[in-house]
Design a protein around this motif. Structure first.
Motif, PDB file in Angstrom:
ATOM      1  N   GLU A 184       6.148 -15.798  -6.234  1.00 14.26           N
ATOM      2  CA  GLU A 184       6.857 -15.137  -5.122  1.00 14.26           C
ATOM      3  C   GLU A 184       7.080 -13.646  -5.389  1.00 14.26           C
ATOM      4  N   ARG A 185       6.849 -13.211  -6.648  1.00 12.45           N
ATOM      5  CA  ARG A 185       7.038 -11.789  -6.980  1.00 12.45           C
ATOM      6  C   ARG A 185       5.709 -11.039  -7.078  1.00 12.45           C
ATOM      7  N   ALA A 186       4.644 -11.680  -6.623  1.00 13.61           N
ATOM      8  CA  ALA A 186       3.298 -11.116  -6.796  1.00 13.61           C
ATOM      9  C   ALA A 186       3.133  -9.747  -6.149  1.00 13.61           C
ATOM     10  N   TYR A 187       3.934  -9.452  -5.112  1.00 13.08           N
ATOM     11  CA  TYR A 187       3.726  -8.193  -4.378  1.00 13.08           C
ATOM     12  C   TYR A 187       4.738  -7.122  -4.774  1.00 13.08           C
ATOM     13  N   GLU A 188       5.518  -7.403  -5.803  1.00 11.99           N
ATOM     14  CA  GLU A 188       6.424  -6.374  -6.327  1.00 11.99           C
ATOM     15  C   GLU A 188       5.650  -5.462  -7.276  1.00 11.99           C
ATOM     16  N   ASP A 189       6.078  -4.204  -7.347  1.00 12.18           N
ATOM     17  CA  ASP A 189       5.407  -3.262  -8.241  1.00 12.18           C
ATOM     18  C   ASP A 189       6.006  -3.398  -9.643  1.00 12.18           C
ATOM     19  N   THR A 190       5.687  -4.519 -10.259  1.00 12.73           N
ATOM     20  CA  THR A 190       6.252  -4.804 -11.578  1.00 12.73           C
ATOM     21  C   THR A 190       5.255  -5.635 -12.383  1.00 12.73           C
ATOM     22  N   PRO A 191       5.224  -5.454 -13.714  1.00  8.73           N
ATOM     23  CA  PRO A 191       4.393  -6.351 -14.522  1.00  8.73           C
ATOM     24  C   PRO A 191       5.013  -7.742 -14.539  1.00  8.73           C
ATOM     25  N   LEU A 192       4.189  -8.774 -14.653  1.00  9.75           N
ATOM     26  CA  LEU A 192       4.687 -10.148 -14.664  1.00  9.75           C
ATOM     27  C   LEU A 192       4.035 -10.920 -15.809  1.00  9.75           C
ATOM     28  N   PRO A 193       4.749 -11.900 -16.390  1.00  9.91           N
ATOM     29  CA  PRO A 193       4.166 -12.685 -17.474  1.00  9.91           C
ATOM     30  C   PRO A 193       3.040 -13.591 -16.975  1.00  9.91           C
ATOM     31  N   LEU A 232       0.822  -1.203   0.000  1.00  6.31           N
ATOM     32  CA  LEU A 232       0.000   0.000   0.000  1.00  6.31           C
ATOM     33  C   LEU A 232       0.862   1.263   0.000  1.00  6.31           C
ATOM     34  N   TYR A 233       1.997   1.216   0.684  1.00  6.15           N
ATOM     35  CA  TYR A 233       2.917   2.359   0.691  1.00  6.15           C
ATOM     36  C   TYR A 233       3.429   2.627  -0.727  1.00  6.15           C
ATOM     37  N   THR A 234       3.775   1.551  -1.442  1.00  2.52           N
ATOM     38  CA  THR A 234       4.256   1.696  -2.820  1.00  2.52           C
ATOM     39  C   THR A 234       3.182   2.321  -3.703  1.00  2.52           C
ATOM     40  N   LEU A 235       1.947   1.863  -3.537  1.00  2.00           N
ATOM     41  CA  LEU A 235       0.849   2.436  -4.326  1.00  2.00           C
ATOM     42  C   LEU A 235       0.719   3.935  -4.062  1.00  2.00           C
ATOM     43  N   ARG A 236       0.717   4.310  -2.790  1.00  2.00           N
ATOM     44  CA  ARG A 236       0.570   5.729  -2.442  1.00  2.00           C
ATOM     45  C   ARG A 236       1.735   6.554  -2.994  1.00  2.00           C
ATOM     46  N   ILE A 281      -8.277  -7.199  -2.514  1.00  2.00           N
ATOM     47  CA  ILE A 281      -8.000  -8.187  -3.566  1.00  2.00           C
ATOM     48  C   ILE A 281      -6.512  -8.538  -3.557  1.00  2.00           C
ATOM     49  N   ASP A 282      -6.206  -9.771  -3.227  1.00  2.00           N
ATOM     50  CA  ASP A 282      -4.819 -10.225  -3.100  1.00  2.00           C
ATOM     51  C   ASP A 282      -4.243 -10.542  -4.482  1.00  2.00           C
ATOM     52  N   ARG A 283      -3.244  -9.760  -4.898  1.00  2.00           N
ATOM     53  CA  ARG A 283      -2.650  -9.981  -6.224  1.00  2.00           C
ATOM     54  C   ARG A 283      -2.042 -11.383  -6.331  1.00  2.00           C
ATOM     55  N   GLY A 284      -1.618 -11.933  -5.205  1.00  2.00           N
ATOM     56  CA  GLY A 284      -1.014 -13.261  -5.195  1.00  2.00           C
ATOM     57  C   GLY A 284      -1.950 -14.340  -5.712  1.00  2.00           C
ATOM     58  N   THR A 285      -3.255 -14.133  -5.570  1.00  2.00           N
ATOM     59  CA  THR A 285      -4.243 -15.103  -6.063  1.00  2.00           C
ATOM     60  C   THR A 285      -4.210 -15.201  -7.584  1.00  2.00           C
ATOM     61  N   THR A 332       0.505 -10.112 -19.969  1.00  2.00           N
ATOM     62  CA  THR A 332       1.116  -9.745 -18.683  1.00  2.00           C
ATOM     63  C   THR A 332       0.028  -9.328 -17.690  1.00  2.00           C
ATOM     64  N   ILE A 333       0.368  -9.440 -16.414  1.00  2.00           N
ATOM     65  CA  ILE A 333      -0.435  -8.806 -15.370  1.00  2.00           C
ATOM     66  C   ILE A 333       0.257  -7.469 -15.078  1.00  2.00           C
ATOM     67  N   SER A 334      -0.504  -6.378 -15.159  1.00  2.00           N
ATOM     68  CA  SER A 334       0.087  -5.038 -15.034  1.00  2.00           C
ATOM     69  C   SER A 334       0.656  -4.811 -13.641  1.00  2.00           C
ATOM     70  N   GLN A 335       1.595  -3.839 -13.566  1.00  2.00           N
ATOM     71  CA  GLN A 335       2.138  -3.540 -12.241  1.00  2.00           C
ATOM     72  C   GLN A 335       1.063  -2.870 -11.392  1.00  2.00           C
ATOM     73  N   PRO A 336       1.022  -3.184 -10.103  1.00  2.00           N
ATOM     74  CA  PRO A 336      -0.056  -2.703  -9.241  1.00  2.00           C
ATOM     75  C   PRO A 336      -0.240  -1.187  -9.259  1.00  2.00           C
ATOM     76  N   SER A 337       0.851  -0.417  -9.300  1.00  9.64           N
ATOM     77  CA  SER A 337       0.689   1.042  -9.269  1.00  9.64           C
ATOM     78  C   SER A 337      -0.042   1.535 -10.517  1.00  9.64           C
ATOM     79  N   VAL A 338       0.193   0.895 -11.664  1.00  2.00           N
ATOM     80  CA  VAL A 338      -0.504   1.287 -12.899  1.00  2.00           C
ATOM     81  C   VAL A 338      -1.972   0.878 -12.825  1.00  2.00           C
ATOM     82  N   VAL A 339      -2.238  -0.322 -12.289  1.00  2.00           N
ATOM     83  CA  VAL A 339      -3.623  -0.758 -12.062  1.00  2.00           C
ATOM     84  C   VAL A 339      -4.343   0.269 -11.190  1.00  2.00           C
ATOM     85  N   GLY A 340      -3.685   0.685 -10.108  1.00  2.00           N
ATOM     86  CA  GLY A 340      -4.279   1.659  -9.194  1.00  2.00           C
ATOM     87  C   GLY A 340      -4.543   2.996  -9.854  1.00  2.00           C
ATOM     88  N   LEU A 341      -3.579   3.484 -10.633  1.00  2.00           N
ATOM     89  CA  LEU A 341      -3.731   4.784 -11.285  1.00  2.00           C
ATOM     90  C   LEU A 341      -4.823   4.759 -12.351  1.00  2.00           C
TER      91      LEU A 341
END
Length: 213
Positions: free
Chosen positions: A44-53, A12-16, A32-36, A59-68
């Motif tokens: 293991e990288r589900a909580y990093e602010d990065t897109p993942l394959p 949440l700090y990263t998002l803010r 909503i748990d991104r890890g799911t 890809t699953i978008s990086q959380p900060s972009v999803v939030g914005l």
């Protein structure tokens, strides 16, 4: 080892710190748990602010972009939303916590099937997921209060713009697929469309037709 509570605080700090400040959006992203939605090698990288394959070359978008992107939609609890590009289902799950009804389409059957399984697991009953060519939108359910496109088009597609209600908002990445794109917010008025550029982003291209998988 970081425990779940600390990991959630960091998330949440990263998002803010990236500009996601809307309390409702942050609340939905906390719920909503991104890890799911991240399986296999990258779990293991589900909580990093990065897109993942994810499968099908997406890809699953990086959380900060999803939030914005979610924040830019300015969703109200009565809204009916169209999401073009279901992908992992993560974005649709967040939208479902903020809106009355979410329709999400993807060109890959496998992604829709796997996302639906997660929606069922999380008991998210206000999402309708289907395999369809997202570039055509979903005319039978139009008009929509909000439209979110999670793939980049060279220009906002007229077909999708026409499915926005007057006063409705569409958020879409625009630009050539091999260069940096801009995230655009389009608001439909009585007289036309107002465009606002939000920030540079990078998304997979919006492709016509259905996928093979």
């Amino acid at each position: 080892m970081i425990d779940d509570a600390e990991r959630q605080m960091q998330f949440l700090y990263t998002l803010r710190s990236h500009g996601v400040t809307d309390a409702r959006v942050l609340g939905a992203m906390e719920t909503i748990d991104r890890g799911t939605f991240v399986r296999g090698l990258f779990a293991e990288r589900a909580y990093e602010d990065t897109p993942l394959p994810i499968p099908c070359g997406q890809t699953i978008s990086q959380p900060s972009v999803v939030g914005l992107m979610t924040q830019a939609l300015n969703i109200s609890p009565r809204d009916k939303i169209l999401e073009v590009g279901t992908g992992s289902g993560y974005q649709a799950a967040i939208l479902s916590k903020l809106a009355r009804r979410v329709y999400t389409v993807d060109r890959f059957r496998r992604l829709v099937r796997e996302a639906q399984a997660v929606f069922d697991e999380l008991k998210l009953t206000n999402i309708t997921a289907m395999t369809a060519d997202g570039s055509h939108g979903l005319p039978e359910q139009a008009p929509f209060d909000r439209i979110l496109v999670t793939a980049a088009a060279e220009d906002p597609p007229g077909t999708l713009l026409s499915q926005l209600r007057i006063g409705g908002i569409m958020v879409i990445p625009v630009g050539q697929s091999d260069t940096v794109q801009s995230l655009i917010r389009v608001t439909r008025s009585e007289t036309g469309y107002d465009y606002e550029e939000l920030r540079p982003v990078r998304f997979v291209p919006l492709v016509e037709g259905l996928g093979q998988d």
